[in-house]
Design an enzyme around this catalytic site. Structure first.
Site, PDB file in Angstrom:
ATOM      1  N   HIS A 158      40.593 -17.611  22.399  1.00 14.91           N
ATOM      2  CA  HIS A 158      40.851 -18.854  21.768  1.00 14.91           C
ATOM      3  C   HIS A 158      39.388 -19.467  21.670  1.00 14.91           C
ATOM      4  CE1 HIS A 158      41.708 -22.754  20.435  1.00 14.91           C
ATOM      5  NE2 HIS A 158      41.531 -23.462  21.798  1.00 14.91           N
ATOM      6  N   CYS A 163      46.695 -25.125  21.487  1.00 14.05           N
ATOM      7  CA  CYS A 163      45.962 -23.865  21.436  1.00 14.05           C
ATOM      8  C   CYS A 163      46.723 -22.631  21.695  1.00 14.05           C
ATOM      9  CB  CYS A 163      44.598 -24.180  22.050  1.00 14.05           C
ATOM     10  SG  CYS A 163      43.512 -25.535  21.458  1.00 14.05           S
ATOM     11  N   ASN A 202      37.065 -25.247  16.346  1.00 12.89           N
ATOM     12  CA  ASN A 202      38.286 -24.870  17.058  1.00 12.89           C
ATOM     13  C   ASN A 202      39.422 -25.380  16.218  1.00 12.89           C
ATOM     14  OD1 ASN A 202      40.670 -24.799  18.517  1.00 12.89           O
ATOM     15  ND2 ASN A 202      39.513 -26.144  20.267  1.00 12.89           N
TER      16      ASN A 202
HETATM   17  O1  UT7 Z   1      41.056 -25.916  22.865  1.00  5.58           O
HETATM   18  C1  UT7 Z   1      41.765 -26.927  23.728  1.00  5.58           C
HETATM   19  C2  UT7 Z   1      40.978 -26.930  25.001  1.00  5.58           C
HETATM   20  N1  UT7 Z   1      39.934 -27.667  24.652  1.00  5.58           N
HETATM   21  C3  UT7 Z   1      38.613 -27.150  25.304  1.00  5.58           C
HETATM   22  O2  UT7 Z   1      38.918 -25.964  26.027  1.00  5.58           O
HETATM   23  C4  UT7 Z   1      37.642 -28.057  25.408  1.00  5.58           C
HETATM   24  C5  UT7 Z   1      37.073 -28.067  26.685  1.00  5.58           C
HETATM   25  N2  UT7 Z   1      35.851 -29.066  26.862  1.00  5.58           N
HETATM   26  C6  UT7 Z   1      34.736 -28.772  26.071  1.00  5.58           C
HETATM   27  O3  UT7 Z   1      34.637 -27.996  25.719  1.00  5.58           O
HETATM   28  C7  UT7 Z   1      33.591 -29.846  26.549  1.00  5.58           C
HETATM   29  O4  UT7 Z   1      34.011 -30.665  27.613  1.00  5.58           O
HETATM   30  C8  UT7 Z   1      32.930 -30.694  25.464  1.00  5.58           C
HETATM   31  C9  UT7 Z   1      32.429 -29.856  24.429  1.00  5.58           C
HETATM   32  C10 UT7 Z   1      34.265 -31.549  24.772  1.00  5.58           C
HETATM   33  C11 UT7 Z   1      32.119 -31.525  25.834  1.00  5.58           C
HETATM   34  O5  UT7 Z   1      30.921 -30.956  26.422  1.00  5.58           O
HETATM   35  P1  UT7 Z   1      30.633 -31.408  27.844  1.00  5.58           P
HETATM   36  O6  UT7 Z   1      29.382 -30.488  28.386  1.00  5.58           O
HETATM   37  O7  UT7 Z   1      31.838 -31.244  29.152  1.00  5.58           O
HETATM   38  O8  UT7 Z   1      29.942 -32.755  27.850  1.00  5.58           O
HETATM   39  P2  UT7 Z   1      30.636 -34.135  28.577  1.00  5.58           P
HETATM   40  O9  UT7 Z   1      31.757 -34.676  28.096  1.00  5.58           O
HETATM   41  O10 UT7 Z   1      30.368 -34.019  30.158  1.00  5.58           O
HETATM   42  O11 UT7 Z   1      29.354 -35.332  28.224  1.00  5.58           O
HETATM   43  C12 UT7 Z   1      28.028 -34.891  28.576  1.00  5.58           C
HETATM   44  C13 UT7 Z   1      27.220 -35.959  27.710  1.00  5.58           C
HETATM   45  C14 UT7 Z   1      27.594 -37.348  27.997  1.00  5.58           C
HETATM   46  O12 UT7 Z   1      26.814 -38.351  28.154  1.00  5.58           O
HETATM   47  P3  UT7 Z   1      26.223 -38.820  29.684  1.00  5.58           P
HETATM   48  O13 UT7 Z   1      27.272 -39.608  30.044  1.00  5.58           O
HETATM   49  O14 UT7 Z   1      25.690 -37.734  30.268  1.00  5.58           O
HETATM   50  O15 UT7 Z   1      25.022 -39.708  29.108  1.00  5.58           O
HETATM   51  C15 UT7 Z   1      28.463 -37.748  26.673  1.00  5.58           C
HETATM   52  O16 UT7 Z   1      28.485 -39.001  26.452  1.00  5.58           O
HETATM   53  O17 UT7 Z   1      27.222 -35.720  26.487  1.00  5.58           O
HETATM   54  C16 UT7 Z   1      27.609 -36.996  25.762  1.00  5.58           C
HETATM   55  N3  UT7 Z   1      28.329 -36.393  24.568  1.00  5.58           N
HETATM   56  C17 UT7 Z   1      27.735 -36.393  23.622  1.00  5.58           C
HETATM   57  N4  UT7 Z   1      26.199 -36.279  23.161  1.00  5.58           N
HETATM   58  C18 UT7 Z   1      25.925 -35.819  21.880  1.00  5.58           C
HETATM   59  C19 UT7 Z   1      29.680 -36.230  24.453  1.00  5.58           C
HETATM   60  N5  UT7 Z   1      29.629 -36.039  23.075  1.00  5.58           N
HETATM   61  C20 UT7 Z   1      28.723 -35.774  22.545  1.00  5.58           C
HETATM   62  C21 UT7 Z   1      28.198 -35.690  21.235  1.00  5.58           C
HETATM   63  N6  UT7 Z   1      26.759 -35.544  20.873  1.00  5.58           N
HETATM   64  N7  UT7 Z   1      29.025 -35.184  20.329  1.00  5.58           N
END
Ligand code: UT7
Length: 331
Positions: A255, A115, A285
């Site tokens: 970004h 990125c 992204n």
């Molecule tokens: O550009 C390069 C650098 N990258 C970044 O900066 C990305 C950084 N990370 C993020 O933006 C976030 O971590 C994500 C958008 C990838 C994920 O969001 P989050 O709020 O961190 O979600 P999480 O991974 O902690 O997951 C929370 C819950 C989980 O369910 P449980 O275990 O709480 O039941 C996931 O399984 O959300 C669930 N989940 C989803 N639910 C619906 C994960 N992805 C999805 C989805 N739809 N697409």
């Protein structure tokens, strides 16, 4: 006055195909509401078509760039391409682009910083201008993320999109251009966001394909935590180093990984939302593409002398901030 590298033109390209959140609902167990509230993304663009790669998006952006600046491809000295989705492992995408656009007097290379690829390229390209070695350097940030996404993995496929943005750097002695930068890497973060196979450590094999190891792997939470702190810290640091107060910053160019990361960065800098470039809702992204695509989208609002803080955090980990004084009023 010291010679600096001014941005004298900007252009971009995004593919026509729009992949909406509702279409993703049909591919993976997710909801439009979850995607939008957790990331800020409503839709992203996907490059469709046999035989099309990252270079094809770069060529479209560069052709527009040359047309806008009223110069020929033969005038270009160098093309630096920030990308993690090169056309080939080798030769470089830059080589392919030089051929496709007819930049017969140019040389260049690909720069792998995920990125942060565009930001690292911008700082690298500006050195060649500042030394007086070259007069016209193109820096492109581009990724065809759809080439390395698993559309059955809801934790990654909802985030990324395809696109390319390009800027032209030229010498300036009027105080505009790249004024300062801070860049950093921490390779110990590589385990949280990477492509497991396809490199020299784990060459492609039937097993790596079956194990889906040629797709993006991301452990989202640790990346999110580091990105929130990393992007805000580096942005605040570059302001401090250049005695810039919140009101001195005309634009934050962040970004576009997650709107929540952008909001925290802007808040830390004291920059209000109307001064923050944002297009994540439309493109997702696009990895190295996000920052030049923001500049392209907001170009008509930029004025000569505006203070821009460009800020990034990505896989690697890689991060950086660049203080740019904008080089021209858009026509
Ligand atoms: O550009 C390069 C650098 N990258 C970044 O900066 C990305 C950084 N990370 C993020 O933006 C976030 O971590 C994500 C958008 C990838 C994920 O969001 P989050 O709020 O961190 O979600 P999480 O991974 O902690 O997951 C929370 C819950 C989980 O369910 P449980 O275990 O709480 O039941 C996931 O399984 O959300 C669930 N989940 C989803 N639910 C619906 C994960 N992805 C999805 C989805 N739809 N697409």
């Amino acid at each position: 006055m010291k010679t600096t590298a001014a941005i004298t033109a900007v252009a971009g390209y995004v593919p026509d195909y729009v992949l909406s959140n509702s279409e993703l609902e049909k591919l993976v167990p997710t909801t439009s509401e979850w995607i939008e509230t957790r990331t800020g993304i409503k839709e992203r663009r996907i490059l469709k078509g046999e035989g099309l790669g990252t270079s094809d998006m770069c060529v479209k952006a560069i052709e527009l760039l040359l047309q806008k600046r009223g110069i020929s491809a033969l005038d270009i000295d160098m093309i630096i391409v920030g990308t993690v989705t090169p056309d080939f492992v080798f030769p470089s995408t830059s080589n392919v682009i030089c051929d496709k656009v007819g930049a017969k007097n140019a040389w260049g290379f690909d720069l792998s910083a995920a990125c942060s690829g565009f930001v690292f390229g911008l700082v690298t390209g500006s050195q060649f201008i500042e030394t007086g070695k070259y007069k016209k350097v193109i820096v492109v940030g581009a990724d065809k993320m759809s080439a390395i996404l698993d559309y059955t993995d809801r934790s990654t496929c909802i985030i990324f999109g395809d696109g390319a943005g390009a800027v032209l750097l030229e010498p300036s002695t009027d105080g505009t251009g790249v004024i300062d930068s801070i860049l950093g890497v921490d390779g110990s973060g590589r385990k949280y966001l990477h492509q497991k196979a396809g490199g020299s450590v784990k060459p492609p094999s039937h097993e790596t394909v079956d194990a889906k190891e040629h797709f993006v792997f991301q452990d989202g939470q640790p990346v999110f935590k580091r990105a929130v702190v990393g992007m805000a810290d580096v942005s605040a640091e570059i302001m401090k180093n250049n005695n810039l107060k919140s009101e001195d910053v005309n634009w934050l160019v962040p970004h576009q990984a997650n709107k929540r990361i952008i909001d925290v960065t802007a808040e830390r800098m004291g920059v209000p939302p109307e001064k923050v470039m944002l297009n994540i809702q439309r493109y997702g992204n696009t990895t190295a593409g996000t920052i030049p695509l923001c500049l392209w989208d907001y170009e008509s609002q930029l004025k000569k002398g505006d203070n821009l803080i460009i800020s990034t955090f990505g896989a690697g980990f890689t991060w950086g901030a660049v203080y740019v004084k904008w080089g021209y009023d858009s026509k």
